[in-house]
Design an enzyme around this catalytic site. Structure first.
Site, PDB file in Angstrom:
ATOM      1  N   HIS A 118      26.611   8.553   0.484  1.00 49.17           N
ATOM      2  CA  HIS A 118      25.833   8.065   1.680  1.00 49.17           C
ATOM      3  C   HIS A 118      26.560   7.679   2.961  1.00 49.17           C
ATOM      4  O   HIS A 118      25.969   7.285   4.014  1.00 49.17           O
ATOM      5  CB  HIS A 118      24.940   6.891   1.167  1.00 49.17           C
ATOM      6  CG  HIS A 118      25.723   5.800   1.010  1.00 49.17           C
ATOM      7  ND1 HIS A 118      26.095   5.234  -0.177  1.00 49.17           N
ATOM      8  CD2 HIS A 118      26.046   4.472   1.864  1.00 49.17           C
ATOM      9  CE1 HIS A 118      26.519   3.895  -0.228  1.00 49.17           C
ATOM     10  NE2 HIS A 118      26.473   3.569   1.024  1.00 49.17           N
ATOM     11  N   ASP A 148      26.220   9.646  -5.806  1.00 50.61           N
ATOM     12  CA  ASP A 148      26.488   9.218  -4.657  1.00 50.61           C
ATOM     13  C   ASP A 148      27.982   9.347  -4.381  1.00 50.61           C
ATOM     14  O   ASP A 148      28.661   8.332  -3.975  1.00 50.61           O
ATOM     15  CB  ASP A 148      25.953   7.745  -4.697  1.00 50.61           C
ATOM     16  CG  ASP A 148      26.123   6.860  -3.222  1.00 50.61           C
ATOM     17  OD1 ASP A 148      26.094   7.624  -2.192  1.00 50.61           O
ATOM     18  OD2 ASP A 148      26.422   5.726  -2.919  1.00 50.61           O
ATOM     19  N   GLY A 219      30.154  -1.586   4.407  1.00 47.42           N
ATOM     20  CA  GLY A 219      31.539  -1.052   4.865  1.00 47.42           C
ATOM     21  C   GLY A 219      32.499  -0.627   3.746  1.00 47.42           C
ATOM     22  O   GLY A 219      33.482  -0.426   3.846  1.00 47.42           O
ATOM     23  N   ASN A 220      32.082  -1.524   2.856  1.00 45.14           N
ATOM     24  CA  ASN A 220      32.934  -1.438   1.487  1.00 45.14           C
ATOM     25  C   ASN A 220      32.619  -0.059   0.771  1.00 45.14           C
ATOM     26  O   ASN A 220      33.285   0.065  -0.232  1.00 45.14           O
ATOM     27  CB  ASN A 220      32.475  -2.520   0.519  1.00 45.14           C
ATOM     28  CG  ASN A 220      33.584  -3.830   0.760  1.00 45.14           C
ATOM     29  OD1 ASN A 220      33.098  -4.897   1.243  1.00 45.14           O
ATOM     30  ND2 ASN A 220      34.840  -3.692   0.404  1.00 45.14           N
ATOM     31  N   SER A 221      31.415   0.497   1.053  1.00 44.75           N
ATOM     32  CA  SER A 221      30.768   1.509   0.316  1.00 44.75           C
ATOM     33  C   SER A 221      32.082   2.565   0.296  1.00 44.75           C
ATOM     34  O   SER A 221      32.634   2.979   1.283  1.00 44.75           O
ATOM     35  CB  SER A 221      29.706   2.278   0.748  1.00 44.75           C
ATOM     36  OG  SER A 221      28.833   1.309   0.670  1.00 44.75           O
ATOM     37  N   LEU A 276      17.416  18.206 -20.088  1.00 48.03           N
ATOM     38  CA  LEU A 276      16.341  18.452 -21.165  1.00 48.03           C
ATOM     39  C   LEU A 276      14.895  18.856 -20.935  1.00 48.03           C
ATOM     40  O   LEU A 276      14.645  19.805 -21.588  1.00 48.03           O
ATOM     41  CB  LEU A 276      16.027  17.117 -22.209  1.00 48.03           C
ATOM     42  CG  LEU A 276      17.430  16.717 -22.776  1.00 48.03           C
ATOM     43  CD1 LEU A 276      17.203  15.501 -23.796  1.00 48.03           C
ATOM     44  CD2 LEU A 276      18.211  17.841 -23.916  1.00 48.03           C
ATOM     45  N   VAL A 278      12.251  16.770 -19.875  1.00 41.65           N
ATOM     46  CA  VAL A 278      11.485  15.703 -20.269  1.00 41.65           C
ATOM     47  C   VAL A 278      11.227  14.543 -19.334  1.00 41.65           C
ATOM     48  O   VAL A 278      12.188  14.372 -18.349  1.00 41.65           O
ATOM     49  CB  VAL A 278      11.635  15.168 -21.601  1.00 41.65           C
ATOM     50  CG1 VAL A 278      11.621  16.045 -22.783  1.00 41.65           C
ATOM     51  CG2 VAL A 278      13.025  14.390 -21.717  1.00 41.65           C
ATOM     52  N   ILE A 280      10.576  10.342 -19.209  1.00 45.33           N
ATOM     53  CA  ILE A 280      10.603   9.730 -20.271  1.00 45.33           C
ATOM     54  C   ILE A 280      10.482   8.122 -19.742  1.00 45.33           C
ATOM     55  O   ILE A 280      10.561   8.106 -18.520  1.00 45.33           O
ATOM     56  CB  ILE A 280      12.274   9.516 -21.056  1.00 45.33           C
ATOM     57  CG1 ILE A 280      13.277   9.196 -19.731  1.00 45.33           C
ATOM     58  CG2 ILE A 280      12.365  10.784 -21.725  1.00 45.33           C
ATOM     59  CD1 ILE A 280      14.585   9.192 -20.374  1.00 45.33           C
TER      60      ILE A 280
END
Length: 479
Positions: A118, A148, A219-221, A276, A278, A280
């Site tokens: 992002h 991400d 900003g830490n991302s 798989l 499915v 769930i």
């Protein structure tokens, strides 16, 4: 008497002094860790060109500063009217630019950098700023939305790199440290402990997040999370917040997951995950009762996609998957990361509960499709009488509606849902009821007959299809 009192006071003061010194000596010293790793952490700024008429001020994702607040005045003072995450676009009708900030860390001396998807998403230009003040334009090698994680590359050599650790060895309560650029303040350092491991968030089914109380802000991302040995154990990704700022809940992508993704991005530009086929959901206490289970556990299969690995292995709707490849499934959220990291084309043992009996099947894991299953909409025919036991009215599905709702040969459409047992269970107008307990619903007559025969005071499992997805709901009839 006075001497004894004085002696007691001196003893108590000495004990307090001793405890304070012991407590202080046990606090970690992060200075060496920061000195050794600061140079390998980078600041990332991106620019996105906006079309005419769409230029607008951009702030970091999830961050909202109330106008006129002290924080608003602070950012205007230091960053101008554009705020920390960007700058205003041009006048109305003119193109503009949106800017954002993030962090990253260098994993190879020849310029490969890991950050968040992002952070670089839709960017027209990515600039990486090094600790020595060099600013280099980066290109995207690959970016993966589901995890991400993004891998970018700068043209440089002999760069400082981080040391890789293993998130598997992390323990809850262990000290960890983050380096990043919150609000553009480069190489900021914050510390805390591991709060939990294996957290699964609703929007991220394929990442078992590390939860910490390390202060993380916009900003830490994309920045690294270190253990006390100076090894990267996670990639800071997101926070839980009601204000946009840090509130004590931070989430990092385990470095084991991030490196597997980065390796695939480097070799092929995309990520292949196990699948798989499915849908769930969690097993609630009421659903566990309806399935005859002693406690709620595992992943309840609410839909099996046609021609999927699950269908070929014989997995059925209503099965509760309790183990995958020998690993216990405690909640439904623990299954997707296991399957996602499983090697495509290999066979794995799956243990499940079907109608109260334990079974084991072998499934050959397939590749997760690129696109999610589309949402299916439809219209409802005229209303029918409300069933007094459930509080809902149902109608048969016409061939046209079956095609719209992707329902082949069974099910009834909920026309109205009044307060009552069905509404309390979560059944709503527009749902298609496919099954009650182990009985497939053929039509409205069959549904009414089945409802009349159900016992009161006991939870029964109702399978409904809603917006293209299926889920089980637990309904308890009172009368």
């Amino acid at each position: 008497m006075l001497n004894r009192m004085l002696a007691a006071l001196f003893w108590a003061a000495g004990l307090v002094f001793f405890c304070v010194n012991v407590g202080a000596s046990e606090l970690p010293d992060f200075t060496g860790l920061v000195e050794n790793n600061n140079a390998a952490v980078v600041n990332i700024s991106t620019t996105q060109k906006l079309a005419a008429g769409n230029a607008q001020q951009q702030l970091p994702e999830g961050f909202d500063i109330p106008e006129g607040s002290p924080l608003d005045e602070f950012f205007k003072h230091y960053f101008g009217e554009g705020g920390p995450g960007g700058m205003p676009g041009g006048p109305d009708g003119e193109p503009g630019e949106a800017k954002s900030l993030g962090s990253g860390f260098i994993i190879s001396q020849d310029g490969y950098v890991i950050t968040n998807h992002h952070v670089v998403k839709d960017a027209d230009e990515i600039v990486v700023k090094l600790q020595d003040r060099r600013e280099l334009v980066a290109k995207v090698i690959g970016s993966d939305k589901r995890s991400d994680i993004a891998l970018i590359k700068i043209d440089a050599t002999d760069l400082p790199t981080v040391k890789m650790g293993s998130s598997e060895n992390l323990k809850v309560g262990e000290w960890v440290l983050a380096i990043g650029s919150p609000f553009g303040f480069e190489h900021s350092v914050t510390a805390g402990i591991v709060s939990a491991k294996g957290r699964n968030l609703p929007s991220d089914n394929y990442v078992p997040f590390i939860q910490t109380d390390v202060a993380i802000n916009p900003g830490n991302s994309g920045g690294p999370l270190f253990n006390m040995q100076g090894q990267v154990v996670g990639v800071n990704s997101q926070i839980y917040s009601r204000t946009g700022g840090f509130m004590g809940l931070s989430f990092a992508i385990p470095i084991d997951v991030a490196m597997k993704v980065a390796d695939q991005l480097k070799s092929g530009g995309r990520v292949a995950r196990g699948w798989l086929g499915v849908q769930i959901q969690d097993v609630t206490r009421e659903l566990a009762e309806s399935f005859g289970m002693k406690k709620p556990q595992g992943s309840l299969v609410s839909k099996v996609l046609p021609k999927s690995p699950a269908e070929e292995a014989g997995i059925q709707v209503g099965d509760v998957i309790t183990e995958f490849n020998g690993q216990e499934i405690t909640t439904s959220s623990t299954l997707p990361p296991m399957v996602g990291m499983a090697k495509i084309g290999e066979s794995f043992k799956v243990k499940l509960i079907r109608q109260g009996h334990v079974k084991e099947v072998t499934v050959k894991v397939g590749a997760l499709p690129d696109e999610d299953e589309p949402v299916i909409a439809g219209t409802e025919p005229g209303a029918s009488p409300v069933n007094q036991r459930t509080g809902i009215s149902v109608a048969n599905l016409t061939p046209e509606l079956r095609k719209q709702f992707d329902v082949s040969a069974n099910g009834v459409l909920v026309q109205e849902a009044k307060p009552g047992p069905a509404y309390d269970a979560g059944i709503r107008r527009g749902d298609v009821i496919l099954r009650v307990q182990d009985q497939l619903i053929r039509d409205t007559k069959h549904f009414e007959e089945l409802i009349r025969s159900l016992p009161k005071g006991k939870s029964v499992a109702v399978l409904v299809q809603r917006r293209g997805g299926s889920l089980f709901l637990a309904m308890k009839l009172k009368d």
